[in-house]
Design an enzyme around this catalytic site. Structure first.
Site, PDB file in Angstrom:
ATOM      1  N   CYS A 104      50.071  34.735  45.571  1.00 16.18           N
ATOM      2  CA  CYS A 104      48.894  35.371  44.985  1.00 16.18           C
ATOM      3  C   CYS A 104      48.905  35.264  43.458  1.00 16.18           C
ATOM      4  O   CYS A 104      49.911  34.918  42.842  1.00 16.18           O
ATOM      5  CB  CYS A 104      48.830  36.847  45.384  1.00 16.18           C
TER       6      CYS A 104
ATOM      7  N   HIS B 118      45.770  40.590  42.368  1.00 23.37           N
ATOM      8  CA  HIS B 118      46.167  41.996  42.511  1.00 23.37           C
ATOM      9  C   HIS B 118      47.129  42.388  41.402  1.00 23.37           C
ATOM     10  O   HIS B 118      47.516  41.579  40.554  1.00 23.37           O
ATOM     11  CB  HIS B 118      46.781  42.259  43.888  1.00 23.37           C
TER      12      HIS B 118
END
Length: 480
Positions: free
Chosen positions: A159, A151
């Site tokens: 992440c 992202h």
């Protein structure tokens, strides 16, 4: 009506706040965004033309934590994959090594699949897609967690975080591949580039067996320039094979068929890489372990504002040089001391009368004591010290008196949960993922001398701790 509007706004703000606290929890959606339809950048399209590929051709993604890079590979007109573009990664969190449990802030390592349904066009993190953790391999080890994304926003809590501009381009590339008919995009997540230099440096890391398994998948891709098939059986990855029968991630592998030509190429590459590693070790390359405060980022982003934990990036990782010389186990030291005592007590003084009856002669030189190790109480001969014969050989080795070093106990190649080398510091964890009791234990360990390494568990690695209230998905037989 006004009260309803105010209530709706309050709910929206609460959801947004929860999303920020949860890190990569991408549940908050910005429905007004149309950015998911942005075209691929003109610079990337120009690179596609040079590479003899198109936006609709299949894609493979490869990531490297230590170097903080995300690569996009595209299939050319001849069917082979080629590197299209390398994006410097703005942020990743945790340490080198696989993700094991909910809340450990680790970026996972392994082979994952991204399907169209995992794309989030209205992400709170500008744009995002779920990488598919946990996969069949992770579930075989009881690993927990989820919501692991690629992202934007440059903020990571487990992440792969990019800038908004980068993720817009990556998202568009994946979107066009799906539109061109690709059903799933393979994401290969590595701790570092699988070079001989990295393998030599990290040869004593407790994850090295797992990383060598990942390297086998990397080697299949490198020698064929084709997407490697991925099967999980026997709690390990198997690449480039087709199973003859039912496959279970936790059960032994069934009969497998392979392309022998490809396997010969992979074996040849592996042998050459092993020779390079051996040369580097012989030349003096030290084994190391990197300890991060909380992940890292590519050097091009030095000074770039990080939304998650900017202080963790201030000094970079700490490089710990490990001692690859084997210290004598405590059991051997005790056995040597006991044998010396027994030898001393067995030397009895001759009676005076017997001595007087013997003619005077020069005393014979006393031979050096012979150390013989018996098995410990309750332990059969041939145990940890190797019994009488094996134990003596061990003692000779530790005392530098010759003798052969016993072979180490077998360790499952795919088991990433081996104990860390003695003296290696524990990697730090974020406070919000660690209990108060756990913090106290870690603080105490900083002031406690290191203990000798524990005896290896020959029964294999235990499953990972699970502290998640979310039920784990059903185990899949094959990671596609």
């Amino acid at each position: 009506m006004n009260s309803i509007i105010r209530r709706g706004v309050a709910v929206g703000l609460t959801v947004a706040a929860c999303a920020l606290i949860a890190g990569c929890d991408d549940s908050y959606l910005d429905q007004s965004s149309g950015r998911s339809q942005q075209p691929i950048s003109s610079a990337t399209l120009a690179e596609m033309d040079k590479l003899d590929t198109t936006p609709s051709s299949p894609t493979i993604i490869r990531t490297y934590k230590k170097e903080a890079e995300l690569e996009i590979w595209k299939m050319k007109s001849n069917g082979e994959y080629a590197l299209l573009k390398t994006y410097p990664m703005c942020r990743w969190s945790g340490q080198l090594g696989p993700k094991k449990r909910e809340g450990d802030m680790q970026v996972p390592e392994g082979f994952y699949t991204i399907a169209p349904g995992q794309m989030n066009p209205t992400s709170h993190y500008y744009l995002s897609f779920n990488v598919g953790y946990p996969n069949a391999y992770d579930r075989a080890y009881g690993r927990t967690g989820g919501n692991v994304m690629v992202h934007g926003v440059c903020s990571s809590a487990g992440c792969f975080s990019m800038t908004d501009e980068q993720v817009a381009d990556i998202y568009a590339i994946a979107r066009e591949s799906f539109a061109g008919g690709q059903r799933e995009i393979q994401l290969q997540s590595y701790p570092f580039h699988m070079t001989a230099e990295n393998l030599a440096k990290f040869r004593l890391d407790p994850n090295i067996g797992f990383w060598k398994d990942l390297k086998n998948g990397s080697d299949h891709f490198e020698v064929t320039k084709a997407e490697p098939s991925v099967t999980v059986c026997g709690k390990r990855y198997v690449f480039g094979a087709t199973a003859k029968g039912e496959v279970s991630a936790s059960e032994p592998c069934p009969a497998l068929t392979r392309d022998q030509d490809v396997e010969a190429l992979v074996a040849d590459k592996e042998q050459k890489d092993d020779a390079k590693v051996a040369d580097l070790v012989a030349s003096g390359v030290k084994p190391i372990r990197l300890v991060y405060a909380d992940g890292g980022q590519n050097a091009v982003f030095a000074g770039y504002k990080d939304e998650s934990d900017p202080d963790a990036l201030a000094t970079g990782p700490q490089e710990i040089v490990l001692d690859d010389r084997k210290a004598a186990p405590a059991a051997v030291k005790i056995a040597v001391a006991d044998a010396a005592k027994r030898n001393a007590s067995s030397v009895a003084l001759a009676p005076v009368e017997a001595a007087a009856a013997q003619p005077a002669s020069p005393p014979a030189p006393t031979p050096p004591p012979v150390v013989a190790l018996a098995a410990a109480p309750g332990q059969v001969s041939g145990g940890v010290l190797g019994g009488l014969n094996g134990g003596a050989q061990n003692v000779k080795k530790w005392l530098h008196l010759g003798g052969q070093e016993p072979a180490p106990p077998p360790v499952e190649a795919s088991a990433p949960d081996q104990p860390a080398p003695a003296g290696a510091p524990l990697p730090p964890h974020r406070d919000d993922a660690v209990s108060d009791g756990e913090k106290a234990v870690r603080m105490a360990s900083l002031h406690t001398p290191p203990t000798p390494p524990a005896r290896p568990n020959l029964a294999g690695p235990a499953s990972d701790d699970s502290d998640s209230s979310k039920p784990a998905p059903a185990a899949a037989a094959t990671a596609q």
